[in-house]
Design a protein around this motif. Structure first.
Motif, PDB file in Angstrom:
ATOM      1  N   SER A 220      17.815  20.581  27.032  1.00  7.14           N
ATOM      2  CA  SER A 220      17.834  19.351  27.472  1.00  7.14           C
ATOM      3  C   SER A 220      17.237  18.194  26.666  1.00  7.14           C
ATOM      4  CB  SER A 220      17.076  19.277  28.647  1.00  7.14           C
ATOM      5  OG  SER A 220      15.608  19.225  28.555  1.00  7.14           O
ATOM      6  N   ASP A 221      16.337  18.697  25.518  1.00 11.42           N
ATOM      7  CA  ASP A 221      15.711  17.485  24.578  1.00 11.42           C
ATOM      8  C   ASP A 221      16.802  17.230  23.880  1.00 11.42           C
ATOM      9  OD1 ASP A 221      13.286  17.798  25.664  1.00 11.42           O
ATOM     10  OD2 ASP A 221      12.674  19.280  24.319  1.00 11.42           O
ATOM     11  N   ARG A 222      17.962  18.067  23.381  1.00 15.54           N
ATOM     12  CA  ARG A 222      19.073  17.653  22.555  1.00 15.54           C
ATOM     13  C   ARG A 222      20.146  16.833  23.026  1.00 15.54           C
ATOM     14  NH1 ARG A 222      17.973  23.325  20.853  1.00 15.54           N
ATOM     15  NH2 ARG A 222      19.823  23.933  22.228  1.00 15.54           N
ATOM     16  N   ASP A 223      20.573  17.259  24.397  1.00 15.23           N
ATOM     17  CA  ASP A 223      21.680  16.449  24.952  1.00 15.23           C
ATOM     18  C   ASP A 223      21.307  15.652  26.080  1.00 15.23           C
ATOM     19  OD1 ASP A 223      20.953  18.215  27.186  1.00 15.23           O
ATOM     20  OD2 ASP A 223      22.444  19.624  26.700  1.00 15.23           O
ATOM     21  N   ARG A 224      20.006  15.285  26.477  1.00 14.57           N
ATOM     22  CA  ARG A 224      19.459  14.257  27.256  1.00 14.57           C
ATOM     23  C   ARG A 224      20.011  14.602  28.680  1.00 14.57           C
ATOM     24  NH1 ARG A 224      15.064  13.088  24.397  1.00 14.57           N
ATOM     25  NH2 ARG A 224      15.777  12.447  22.482  1.00 14.57           N
ATOM     26  N   GLN A 225      20.201  16.145  29.190  1.00  8.54           N
ATOM     27  CA  GLN A 225      20.974  16.337  30.445  1.00  8.54           C
ATOM     28  C   GLN A 225      19.538  17.359  31.178  1.00  8.54           C
ATOM     29  OE1 GLN A 225      25.064  16.798  31.217  1.00  8.54           O
ATOM     30  NE2 GLN A 225      25.345  16.565  29.151  1.00  8.54           N
ATOM     31  N   PRO A 226      18.765  16.910  31.860  1.00  9.55           N
ATOM     32  CA  PRO A 226      17.600  17.760  32.321  1.00  9.55           C
ATOM     33  C   PRO A 226      18.186  18.924  33.467  1.00  9.55           C
ATOM     34  CG  PRO A 226      17.693  15.573  33.416  1.00  9.55           C
ATOM     35  CD  PRO A 226      18.636  15.372  32.528  1.00  9.55           C
ATOM     36  N   PRO A 227      17.404  19.917  33.232  1.00 10.94           N
ATOM     37  CA  PRO A 227      17.669  21.005  34.198  1.00 10.94           C
ATOM     38  C   PRO A 227      16.793  20.637  35.532  1.00 10.94           C
ATOM     39  CG  PRO A 227      16.058  21.821  32.675  1.00 10.94           C
ATOM     40  CD  PRO A 227      16.455  20.039  32.248  1.00 10.94           C
ATOM     41  N   ALA A 228      17.070  21.293  36.469  1.00 12.43           N
ATOM     42  CA  ALA A 228      16.576  21.269  37.659  1.00 12.43           C
ATOM     43  C   ALA A 228      16.031  22.641  38.192  1.00 12.43           C
ATOM     44  CB  ALA A 228      17.172  20.396  38.974  1.00 12.43           C
ATOM     45  N   VAL A 229      14.688  22.661  39.008  1.00 10.69           N
ATOM     46  CA  VAL A 229      14.171  24.011  39.309  1.00 10.69           C
ATOM     47  C   VAL A 229      14.022  23.719  40.866  1.00 10.69           C
ATOM     48  CG1 VAL A 229      12.198  25.515  39.391  1.00 10.69           C
ATOM     49  CG2 VAL A 229      13.144  25.008  37.377  1.00 10.69           C
ATOM     50  N   PHE A 230      14.512  24.900  41.750  1.00 13.68           N
ATOM     51  CA  PHE A 230      14.545  24.892  43.178  1.00 13.68           C
ATOM     52  C   PHE A 230      13.482  25.915  43.422  1.00 13.68           C
ATOM     53  CE2 PHE A 230      18.159  22.994  41.660  1.00 13.68           C
ATOM     54  CZ  PHE A 230      18.463  21.798  42.521  1.00 13.68           C
ATOM     55  N   PHE A 231      12.131  25.515  44.027  1.00 14.96           N
ATOM     56  CA  PHE A 231      11.397  26.805  44.491  1.00 14.96           C
ATOM     57  C   PHE A 231      11.494  26.939  45.786  1.00 14.96           C
ATOM     58  CE2 PHE A 231       6.981  28.242  42.862  1.00 14.96           C
ATOM     59  CZ  PHE A 231       7.064  29.318  43.568  1.00 14.96           C
ATOM     60  N   LEU A 232      12.037  28.140  46.236  1.00 15.69           N
ATOM     61  CA  LEU A 232      12.296  28.393  47.645  1.00 15.69           C
ATOM     62  C   LEU A 232      11.331  29.362  48.261  1.00 15.69           C
ATOM     63  CD1 LEU A 232      15.951  28.893  49.018  1.00 15.69           C
ATOM     64  CD2 LEU A 232      14.367  30.334  49.698  1.00 15.69           C
ATOM     65  N   ASP A 233      10.871  29.103  49.488  1.00 13.40           N
ATOM     66  CA  ASP A 233      10.081  30.321  50.222  1.00 13.40           C
ATOM     67  C   ASP A 233      10.582  30.267  51.585  1.00 13.40           C
ATOM     68  OD1 ASP A 233       7.348  31.423  50.172  1.00 13.40           O
ATOM     69  OD2 ASP A 233       7.476  30.640  51.984  1.00 13.40           O
ATOM     70  N   LEU A 234      10.604  31.633  51.930  1.00 18.15           N
ATOM     71  CA  LEU A 234      11.377  31.762  53.271  1.00 18.15           C
ATOM     72  C   LEU A 234      10.165  31.493  54.226  1.00 18.15           C
ATOM     73  CD1 LEU A 234      13.204  35.451  52.957  1.00 18.15           C
ATOM     74  CD2 LEU A 234      14.006  32.987  52.816  1.00 18.15           C
ATOM     75  N   SER A 318      12.142  26.878  53.025  1.00 13.82           N
ATOM     76  CA  SER A 318      11.654  25.502  52.627  1.00 13.82           C
ATOM     77  C   SER A 318      12.065  25.396  50.936  1.00 13.82           C
ATOM     78  CB  SER A 318      10.254  25.423  52.910  1.00 13.82           C
ATOM     79  OG  SER A 318       9.895  25.368  54.236  1.00 13.82           O
ATOM     80  N   ILE A 319      12.337  24.199  50.578  1.00 14.33           N
ATOM     81  CA  ILE A 319      12.604  24.329  49.230  1.00 14.33           C
ATOM     82  C   ILE A 319      11.844  22.997  48.575  1.00 14.33           C
ATOM     83  CG2 ILE A 319      14.413  24.052  47.573  1.00 14.33           C
ATOM     84  CD1 ILE A 319      16.440  24.979  49.589  1.00 14.33           C
ATOM     85  N   GLY A 320      11.404  23.453  47.375  1.00 19.25           N
ATOM     86  CA  GLY A 320      10.700  22.173  46.632  1.00 19.25           C
ATOM     87  C   GLY A 320      11.670  22.314  45.186  1.00 19.25           C
ATOM     88  N   VAL A 321      11.726  20.732  45.105  1.00 19.47           N
ATOM     89  CA  VAL A 321      12.750  20.666  44.012  1.00 19.47           C
ATOM     90  C   VAL A 321      12.059  19.626  42.824  1.00 19.47           C
ATOM     91  CG1 VAL A 321      14.985  19.562  43.236  1.00 19.47           C
ATOM     92  CG2 VAL A 321      14.680  20.451  45.673  1.00 19.47           C
ATOM     93  N   ALA A 322      12.360  19.867  41.579  1.00 16.36           N
ATOM     94  CA  ALA A 322      11.682  19.141  40.368  1.00 16.36           C
ATOM     95  C   ALA A 322      12.822  19.204  39.462  1.00 16.36           C
ATOM     96  CB  ALA A 322      10.404  20.127  39.829  1.00 16.36           C
ATOM     97  N   LEU A 323      12.963  17.954  39.126  1.00 18.59           N
ATOM     98  CA  LEU A 323      13.878  17.756  37.586  1.00 18.59           C
ATOM     99  C   LEU A 323      13.243  17.931  36.490  1.00 18.59           C
ATOM    100  CD1 LEU A 323      15.888  14.771  39.100  1.00 18.59           C
ATOM    101  CD2 LEU A 323      16.548  17.095  39.009  1.00 18.59           C
ATOM    102  N   GLY A 324      13.690  18.404  35.293  1.00 21.88           N
ATOM    103  CA  GLY A 324      13.119  18.696  34.011  1.00 21.88           C
ATOM    104  C   GLY A 324      12.757  17.521  33.146  1.00 21.88           C
ATOM    105  N   ALA A 325      13.257  16.392  33.352  1.00 19.26           N
ATOM    106  CA  ALA A 325      13.024  14.943  32.857  1.00 19.26           C
ATOM    107  C   ALA A 325      11.435  14.828  32.787  1.00 19.26           C
ATOM    108  CB  ALA A 325      13.737  13.929  33.369  1.00 19.26           C
TER     109      ALA A 325
END
Length: 395
Positions: A220-234, A318-325
Motif C-alpha cells: 500500500s505504500d507503493r500503490d496508495r491503496q490501503p488494506p483493511a483488517v476485520f477483527f471478528l469475535d463470536l 462482533s467485528i472491529g474494522v481498521a483501515l491501513g492508511a
C-alpha cells in the motif's frame, strides 16, 4: 618386383568400442547421479531438480528428447514438469494418461518400459507429440511409490532400437533421487504448513496473518491503496462450550470458518487467531464505505442458523474494522481493529464498528487508568477514608 604382395588383417573392434562407450556412459552416469543427489540435499527447488534430471538423462543417454511428467490425481493424465529436445516451452502442458499411453502404462506397471520400435508397439498408443517429433524408440521409468507414483521420467530416440542397455538402471537411479527429494520437500512443506496454519480449521494462524498484513501494508505504500483488517469475535461462544461441550464448540468454529470464507473475495485472507477470534485481511479497499460493506457481508454470512448437535443454533459476531492508511505496522493495525471490536461489544454485539483516532485515545486512556490502578494497589498507594454521616436532628 615379382613375388611382392600386400597382406592385410582386419579386426572388428565395434564391439570393443561399444563396450568402451558403455563404460564411459556408466562412469558419467554415476557422476551425474551423485551431482543430482548433492543438489537434492541442498536448497534446490523441485523444478530445478526436474530440469537438471531431464537434461542429464538426455545428455548421458544421447537421447534426442526427454521429459518428466507428473501424474495427476483421479486419473487426470499427466502434466509436463520438465522437457528438453522439443521446440518451444512444454512446461505445464497436459498429456493423456490411461493404460493406452506409455506414461500411464509405466505408472501402472510399477516398472520400466522399453519400446524398441513404435511402429511395432502394440501395448499402447504413441502420442501425437511423439509422432510429430519422429520418435521411434523410447524408455520410461516411474518415479516414487509404486502404489502411488509421482510421475514418469522418459527419453526418446528417432531411430528404432536406439535405447542403450544401461538406460534402465541409470534412469531408475535418477528416479530414486527425485522420489526422495519429492518426499523430503513434501515433508518440509507439511511442517511449514502446520507451523503457519490452525490445526482445527486449516486457516492461516496469527503468525501467517501478521506476515500477510505486513506485506499488504508494504504494497500500500507503493500503490496508495490501503488494506483493511476485520477483527471478528463470536458472541457468547463460551455458552456453547459450557452447555454442549468442547467438541460442539470445535464443530461450530469449523462451520463459522466455512461461512466466513465464502463471504470474502478470493484474494483476501481469513485467519483464526485464537479461540473464537477470527480476522480478515482485505487488500486495496478504496474507502470506509467499502470496508463497512465487507463487514456487513461477514455479519450476513452468520445470520442463517447452523446445524449443531442436531439442532439449529443462531450465531452472531462482533467485528472491529481498521483501515491501513497511516498504520505503521501490522501490530498497530491489529490493535486498532481490536479497539473497534471492543466498542462493538460494548455497543450490544452482533454489529461492526469502524476504528477512529478518538477511539484509540479512549482505549489508551482506559489502559493507562487500569495500569495505574494496578500499580497503586501493588504499592499500597490506595487508602480508604471513612467520613461519618451525622444526622443533626437526632444528635
Amino acid at each position: 618386383e615379382a613375388g611382392r604382395g600386400v597382406i592385410s588383417v582386419s579386426v572388428d573392434i565395434s564391439a570393443r568400442r561399444e563396450a568402451e562407450q558403455a563404460l564411459a556412459r556408466h562412469a558419467q552416469g554415476q557422476e551425474e547421479i551423485a551431482n543430482l543427489g548433492r543438489l537434492a540435499l541442498g536448497t534446490a527447488s523441485l523444478e530445478e531438480l526436474f530440469d537438471h534430471a531431464v537434461a542429464v538423462a538426455s545428455r548421458v543417454l544421447s537421447a534426442e528428447c526427454a521429459w518428466l511428467v507428473e501424474h495427476l490425481p483421479d486419473d487426470g493424465g499427466f502434466v509436463v514438469r520438465a522437457a528438453v529436445g522439443w521446440p518451444g516451452e512444454r512446461r505445464g502442458e497436459h498429456i493423456a494418461g490411461g493404460v493406452r499411453s506409455m506414461s500411464g502404462y509405466a505408472a501402472r506397471s510399477r516398472g520400466p518400459v522399453v519400446v524398441e520400435d513404435w511402429r511395432e508397439e502394440r501395448r499402447f498408443l504413441r502420442s501425437s507429440k511423439l509422432l510429430a517429433r519422429g520418435v521411434r524408440s523410447s524408455v520410461a521409468v516411474p518415479i516414487g511409490d509404486p502404489d502411488s507414483p509421482f510421475g514418469v521420467l522418459a527419453v526418446h530416440y528417432p531411430q528404432p532400437g536406439a535405447v542403450p542397455s544401461e538406460s534402465v538402471p541409470f534412469l531408475d537411479a535418477l528416479a530414486n533421487v527425485l522420489a526422495a527429494a519429492v518426499r523430503s520437500r513434501n515433508a518440509q512443506e507439511m511442517i511449514r504448513h502446520q507451523a503457519l496454519h490452525d490445526g482445527l480449521t486449516g486457516l492461516p494462524n496469527r503468525t501467517l496473518f501478521f506476515d500477510r498484513v505486513a506485506h499488504a501494508l508494504a504494497e500500500s505504500d507503493r500503490d496508495r491503496q490501503p488494506p483493511a483488517v476485520f477483527f471478528l469475535d463470536l458472541d457468547r461462544f463460551k455458552l456453547v462450550n459450557d452447555s454442549l461441550g468442547h467438541e460442539a464448540g470445535d464443530e461450530l468454529l469449523r462451520l463459522v470458518a466455512a461461512r466466513l470464507a465464502g463471504a470474502i473475495r478470493p484474494g483476501d485472507t481469513l485467519a483464526r487467531l485464537d479461540g473464537d477470534e477470527f480476522a480478515v485481511l482485505c487488500k486495496r479497499l478504496p474507502s470506509e464505505v467499502s470496508a463497512i460493506h465487507v463487514a456487513n457481508q461477514l455479519l450476513a454470512a452468520l445470520e442463517r442458523p447452523v446445524q449443531l448437535d442436531g439442532e439449529n443454533r443462531v450465531v452472531s459476531a462482533s467485528i472491529g474494522v481498521a483501515l491501513g492508511a497511516g498504520a505503521s505496522s501490522a501490530a498497530d493495525l491489529l490493535r486498532d481493529a481490536d479497539s473497534a471490536l471492543y466498542k462493538a461489544k460494548m455497543a450490544g454485539r452482533a454489529r461492526a464498528e469502524l476504528f477512529d483516532k478518538e477511539m484509540h485515545a479512549r482505549v489508551l486512556g482506559r489502559v493507562r487508568t487500569e495500569s495505574a490502578l494496578r500499580a497503586a494497589l501493588a504499592n499500597e498507594d490506595l487508602y480508604v477514608h471513612y467520613q461519618p454521616l451525622v444526622d443533626r436532628k437526632s444528635t
